[in-house]
Design an enzyme around this catalytic site. Sequence first.
Site, PDB file in Angstrom:
ATOM      1  N   ASP A 272       0.898  -1.168   0.064  1.00 10.87           N
ATOM      2  CA  ASP A 272      -0.046   0.100   0.074  1.00 10.87           C
ATOM      3  C   ASP A 272       0.988   1.190  -0.060  1.00 10.87           C
ATOM      4  OD1 ASP A 272      -2.179  -1.606   0.230  1.00 10.87           O
ATOM      5  OD2 ASP A 272      -2.634  -1.296   2.332  1.00 10.87           O
ATOM      6  N   TYR A 273       0.567   2.264  -0.686  1.00  9.63           N
ATOM      7  CA  TYR A 273       0.998   3.618  -0.692  1.00  9.63           C
ATOM      8  C   TYR A 273       2.090   4.103   0.550  1.00  9.63           C
ATOM      9  CZ  TYR A 273       2.171   8.455  -1.543  1.00  9.63           C
ATOM     10  OH  TYR A 273       2.659   9.641  -1.444  1.00  9.63           O
TER      11      TYR A 273
END
Length: 184
Positions: free
Chosen positions: A29-30
């Site tokens: 995830d970012y």
Amino acid sequence: MTIANALDQNLKQSSQPDATLPRPIHRLDYATTGILLCGKTNSCIRALSKLFQDKLVQKTYFAIAIGQMNTSGSITTPIDGKRSKSHFEVIESVPSERFGTLSLVKLSPETGRRHQLRKHLTSIGNPILGDKDYGQEGLILNGKGLYLHAHSIAFKHPVSKEPITFASPLPEKFSKIFPSQGKF
């Protein structure tokens, strides 16, 4: 800038005959910090991707979750209608004036669904600190980011068959809440 673009600018290209632009083998995830496995040759990318596909890669994450939790367990809440499973173990809990209790949680996903750990912890009532997408209204921590860290990744080397483990220490923001856990 995407991770894929950054890899090309920050990693030395392989000298192997089947060299290609460096490419991530799995997703993060970012806002997640920590280990990201990348390949720099076509054969490496294929071999490592197969290890992930065959579920022969062990990933360990740490998160800071909000609220009281069982000391350990498994979460099997389906994600997007698909089977998913994550194991958790509470390493330490501390009282928090704002959040009641904060727990340092070791997480081991058995499957690899999108946002799996974030969705799983939320499904049992323990969202990850700083999670703006899956957190609870009034319990959002602004400006500190998501407290989810990809700590380690372990697998057998596809050619030599030697065990390999890569690990990344917890970020400083974790040790500010759990100072005794600097060893991870």
